[in-house]
Design an enzyme around this catalytic site. Structure first.
Site, PDB file in Angstrom:
ATOM      1  N   SER A  34       0.831  -1.198   0.000  1.00  0.00           N
ATOM      2  CA  SER A  34       0.000   0.000   0.000  1.00  0.00           C
ATOM      3  C   SER A  34       0.874   1.259   0.000  1.00  0.00           C
ATOM      4  O   SER A  34       1.617   1.493  -0.942  1.00  0.00           O
ATOM      5  CB  SER A  34      -0.968  -0.038   1.195  1.00  0.00           C
ATOM      6  OG  SER A  34      -2.038   0.853   1.006  1.00  0.00           O
ATOM      7  N   ASP A  68     -10.153  -5.869  -3.105  1.00  0.00           N
ATOM      8  CA  ASP A  68      -9.570  -4.829  -2.249  1.00  0.00           C
ATOM      9  C   ASP A  68     -10.664  -3.919  -1.706  1.00  0.00           C
ATOM     10  O   ASP A  68     -11.407  -3.299  -2.469  1.00  0.00           O
ATOM     11  CB  ASP A  68      -8.566  -4.005  -3.054  1.00  0.00           C
ATOM     12  CG  ASP A  68      -7.629  -3.200  -2.183  1.00  0.00           C
ATOM     13  OD1 ASP A  68      -8.104  -2.557  -1.232  1.00  0.00           O
ATOM     14  OD2 ASP A  68      -6.420  -3.207  -2.452  1.00  0.00           O
ATOM     15  N   HIS A 126      -7.332  -6.243   0.682  1.00  0.00           N
ATOM     16  CA  HIS A 126      -6.229  -5.296   0.536  1.00  0.00           C
ATOM     17  C   HIS A 126      -4.893  -5.830   1.032  1.00  0.00           C
ATOM     18  O   HIS A 126      -3.874  -5.728   0.334  1.00  0.00           O
ATOM     19  CB  HIS A 126      -6.591  -4.001   1.296  1.00  0.00           C
ATOM     20  CG  HIS A 126      -5.591  -2.902   1.132  1.00  0.00           C
ATOM     21  ND1 HIS A 126      -5.396  -2.242  -0.072  1.00  0.00           N
ATOM     22  CD2 HIS A 126      -4.732  -2.333   2.024  1.00  0.00           C
ATOM     23  CE1 HIS A 126      -4.461  -1.310   0.091  1.00  0.00           C
ATOM     24  NE2 HIS A 126      -4.042  -1.348   1.353  1.00  0.00           N
TER      25      HIS A 126
END
Length: 249
Positions: free
Chosen positions: A94, A195, A225
């Protein structure tokens, strides 16, 4: 009772080194399991923590800037080089993927790396701010703050989170996505198809933008995610190991 906070890790095991960067509201624990798997395959793995993270106060994260996190990333690379490692790759989950990509753009001595569920492009949605507030509620419930102090902190978080995420977006757009053509190393992309925080299709946009290098693209259709720990993590670990074998020839 206050929760024990996660710590960075350094698993020294072999001449090939890997840096793993964690997510926005996370810690080195985001990538520790992947780090252990790589260690068992004779990789040295460093999992630093971004400034402001892994404390009892969510405002510590919000007091930081993308420039500081970029410095943290550079310091992680320097740490391994000071340890005499020359074969280094860098990945990030991320937020961490944004800075891993920035490192690959600017440092051709890195052998490779890539992203896991990273918002390198703006997508149709982002629930990162809501996630941060939810995690902050949990974090503060196990902190030293009184109820009144917790309420005061929670009252200011929404605006501060939005300001910081805008700063991250600006950094990403101006300092990372505009420089993708500078990447010279084979690039790994992992993305969960389910996600819940970002638009998963941004991973395909990243793949399409990296026309100048081989891209090792992996779509985990049923995963959310945090693919380093969720139902995709076993497959991700094997895919990363296969990729690493190809770049550490």
């Amino acid at each position: 009772m206050m929760l024990k906070q996660p710590e960075p890790f350094y698993f020294e095991h072999g001449e090939r080194a890997v840096i793993l960067l964690h997510a926005y509201a996370g810690s080195a624990n985001d990538v520790r399991m992947l780090g252990r798997t790589l260690e068992r395959s004779d990789y040295t793995v460093y999992g630093p923590q971004f400034s402001g993270h892994a404390t009892n106060d969510p405002r510590d994260i919000l007091a930081q800037t993308p420039d500081q996190w970029w410095q943290d990333t550079q310091q992680a690379i320097s740490f391994l080089r000071q340890k005499r490692y020359t074969k280094i790759s860098i990945f990030g989950l991320s937020l961490g993927g944004i800075f891993a990509t920035a490192a690959l753009e600017r440092d051709p001595q890195l052998l490779g790396g890539g992203t896991f569920s990273s918002p390198l492009f703006a997508g149709n949605r982002s629930d990162v701010a809501e996630m941060f507030i939810t995690l902050s509620h949990h974090q503060l419930a196990h902190s030293q703050f009184s109820l009144a102090e917790r309420e005061q902190i929670l009252a200011v978080l929404p605006e501060l989170v939005q300001q910081q995420l805008q700063a991250v977006n600006t950094f990403t757009e101006q300092e990372v996505t505009t420089k993708l053509t500078n990447v010279t190393q084979p690039f790994f992309i992992g993305q969960g198809g389910q996600d819940e925080l970002i638009d998963p299709n941004v991973a395909r946009r990243l793949q399409a933008a990296l026309t100048q290098v081989p891209v090792d693209f992996h779509w985990y259709a049923d995963a959310g995610h945090v693919i380093t720990v969720n139902n995709a993590h076993h497959q991700l670990e094997q895919d990363v190991l296969t990729y690493l074998k190809s770049i550490y020839k």
